[in-house]
Design a protein around this motif. Structure first.
Motif, PDB file in Angstrom:
ATOM      1  N   TYR A  46      35.463  48.451  32.985  1.00 19.75           N
ATOM      2  CA  TYR A  46      36.136  46.851  32.910  1.00 19.75           C
ATOM      3  C   TYR A  46      37.350  46.927  32.260  1.00 19.75           C
ATOM      4  O   TYR A  46      37.334  47.814  31.150  1.00 19.75           O
ATOM      5  CB  TYR A  46      35.238  45.783  32.258  1.00 19.75           C
ATOM      6  CG  TYR A  46      33.920  45.545  33.239  1.00 19.75           C
ATOM      7  CD1 TYR A  46      33.997  44.461  34.073  1.00 19.75           C
ATOM      8  CD2 TYR A  46      32.840  46.460  33.040  1.00 19.75           C
ATOM      9  CE1 TYR A  46      32.807  44.280  34.727  1.00 19.75           C
ATOM     10  CE2 TYR A  46      31.768  46.006  33.874  1.00 19.75           C
ATOM     11  CZ  TYR A  46      31.774  44.954  34.554  1.00 19.75           C
ATOM     12  OH  TYR A  46      30.707  44.606  35.374  1.00 19.75           O
ATOM     13  N   ALA A  57      35.311  39.728  34.160  1.00 13.00           N
ATOM     14  CA  ALA A  57      34.007  39.539  34.784  1.00 13.00           C
ATOM     15  C   ALA A  57      34.138  40.360  35.898  1.00 13.00           C
ATOM     16  O   ALA A  57      32.974  40.815  36.721  1.00 13.00           O
ATOM     17  CB  ALA A  57      34.046  38.091  35.485  1.00 13.00           C
ATOM     18  N   ARG A  58      35.236  40.960  36.349  1.00 13.90           N
ATOM     19  CA  ARG A  58      35.493  41.853  37.451  1.00 13.90           C
ATOM     20  C   ARG A  58      35.586  43.296  36.979  1.00 13.90           C
ATOM     21  O   ARG A  58      36.696  43.385  36.406  1.00 13.90           O
ATOM     22  CB  ARG A  58      36.307  41.386  38.437  1.00 13.90           C
ATOM     23  CG  ARG A  58      36.027  40.086  39.195  1.00 13.90           C
ATOM     24  CD  ARG A  58      36.999  39.824  40.214  1.00 13.90           C
ATOM     25  NE  ARG A  58      36.952  38.527  40.925  1.00 13.90           N
ATOM     26  CZ  ARG A  58      37.431  37.943  41.671  1.00 13.90           C
ATOM     27  NH1 ARG A  58      38.642  38.426  42.139  1.00 13.90           N
ATOM     28  NH2 ARG A  58      37.179  36.694  42.357  1.00 13.90           N
TER      29      ARG A  58
END
Length: 457
Positions: free
Chosen positions: A40, A382-383
């Motif tokens: 991330y 979040a991705r």
């Protein structure tokens, strides 16, 4: 040089090998995509003004601004900033970090080792058309990535503050020493000025006194000039015997001339022995004696007057000389006083300037403000940024096809066969006259062409 026909004929003939290699490579890519941990990326954005004068910084050229931002980006990605992040977040206290450091077998400090590891995953990008800096950090944990990115931003602010505070402390110490020396010099100059004023009796109204003394000098100069003119006129009257402006002397002169005229008439008429002639001679002699005595008295009076004028002129000249000396001495003392006063004024200005600089440095050494503005703090993403399944699938497909094609050509080069008419043309250098079409497969048909010799010339 292989033609398109040859290329596709080889791929068609080795389609099983191509498919096997492609599926194997694609399976490896998919396995790596599934097995690799997700990473991330979190980023923070800061704005950096150009020093203490943003207006002046904005007037500089883009090259200077870009160099300044590049320098600030280098500070963000420096080892000192990374050490500050490790210290602020207490990363060295985590057991996992200590275990990894122990397994690494590297010597030195764990904080330096952790700082070097943080810098490997850090990306600092200065803005090209703005005064912003983007700080990105990638990690398997989105919260950890956001914490490290924000940690670098906060550590950068603290490093800048510490650098400025350190410079301000050095400046404060320097200006403090200078201020002590300048204060001592100012006090010495003020003491010399006071001593000089006390020694020569110069008060606050001494500059008005010089005007009075100068006016007195001008008056004495006029009096001496007039006295010199009077003295010259009186001296000329003393030496001029014909200057008979005395009434009594003029009357005696007229009487003497009249008596001489009468004596001449008596001498012509009665002769020189006549009693009247003798009487006139006696009168003339008496008048001459009286006239000579009167003229002597007048000359004596004139000499006395000239001597008095000379004495008065000498006294006035002496007074004028003394006044000149008094004015010159007063001017010299005032000039020396001006020099001492200017020295005091210059020392006072220098002392006040250094005191101002010292006050500014003292304020800056305790200031926590910087020219850095946090526009965006890092948030947990979040991705993940990697791996990317769709991209890996497309890339793996292309890679699989390329590897399959490469394997097919390598195998084909080891056992080269004729698979189309272009192979005959390139290998034998002879033209193809007839191509037989039939039920045979495309892979076996060229073999019949190699065994048939009827069409050769």
């Amino acid at each position: 040089m292989m033609t398109i026909t040859q290329f596709f004929s080889v791929l068609l003939a080795r389609r099983r090998l191509l498919l096997l290699v492609a599926l194997t490579v694609l399976a490896l890519v998919l396995a790596m995509t599934l097995l690799l941990p997700k990473r991330y990326m979190s980023e923070a954005v800061i704005a950096v003004d150009g020093g203490s004068d943003p207006v002046q910084f904005s007037s500089l050229g883009p090259v200077v601004q870009q160099n300044y931002l590049g320098t600030q980006a280098a500070i963000v990605a420096s080892h000192a900033t990374a050490l500050r992040v490790v210290r602020d977040l207490r990363l060295a206290d985590y057991p996992q970090a200590q275990e990894r450091f122990a397994r690494s077998g590297e010597g030195g400090d764990i904080a330096s080792w952790l700082a070097a590891g943080l810098l490997r995953d850090l990306d600092v990008v200065p803005g090209k058309e703005s005064n912003t800096i983007t700080v990105r950090y990638g990690a398997v944990d989105p919260a950890f990535a956001a914490a490290i990115a924000n940690g670098f931003v906060d550590a950068y602010r603290h490093v800048v503050i510490e650098n400025r505070s350190g410079q301000a402390l050095q400046s404060e110490s320097f200006f403090k020493d200078q201020m002590v020396d300048l204060q001592r010099d100012l006090e010495q100059r003020q003491a010399r000025l006071s001593d000089y004023q006390r020694q020569h009796g110069i008060l606050a109204g001494s500059r008005d006194r010089i005007d009075t003394e100068s006016q007195r000098l001008m008056e004495l100069t006029g009096q001496v000039t007039q006295a010199e003119a009077d003295y010259i006129a009186a001296s000329s009257r003393v030496t001029d015997a014909q200057n008979n402006d005395n009434p009594l002397l003029a009357q005696l002169t007229l009487a003497l001339a009249d008596l001489r005229k009468q004596r001449s008439l008596v001498a012509e008429r009665s002769g020189t022995r006549h009693p009247q002639y003798q009487q006139l001679n006696a009168q003339i002699a008496a008048t001459e004696r009286e006239r000579a005595a009167q003229q002597g008295r007048i000359e004596a009076q004139r000499r006395q007057s000239v001597e008095a004028m000379a004495a008065r002129l000498k006294a006035q000249q002496d007074e004028l000389a003394q006044q000149k000396q008094r004015v010159l001495a007063l001017k010299d003392r005032l000039a020396e006083l001006d020099i001492l006063q200017r020295g005091v004024d210059n020392a006072q200005r220098s002392y006040e300037l250094v005191m101002q600089k010292w006050s500014e440095a003292a304020i800056q050494s305790n200031a926590s403000l910087t020219n850095i503005t946090v526009l965006q703090r890092a948030q947990p993403s979040a991705r993940p940024v990697s791996p990317r399944p769709l991209f890996n699938l497309l890339f793996g497909t292309l890679l699989a096809l390329g590897c399959g094609a490469l394997a097919s050509f390598l195998v084909e080069l080891r056992a080269r066969r004729v698979r189309c008419a272009d192979d005959l043309t390139h290998s034998l250098g002879l033209p193809v006259l007839i191509t037989l079409q039939g039920e045979r497969s495309p892979a076996r048909a060229p073999r019949l062409l190699l065994n048939w010799r009827g069409g050769q010339s």
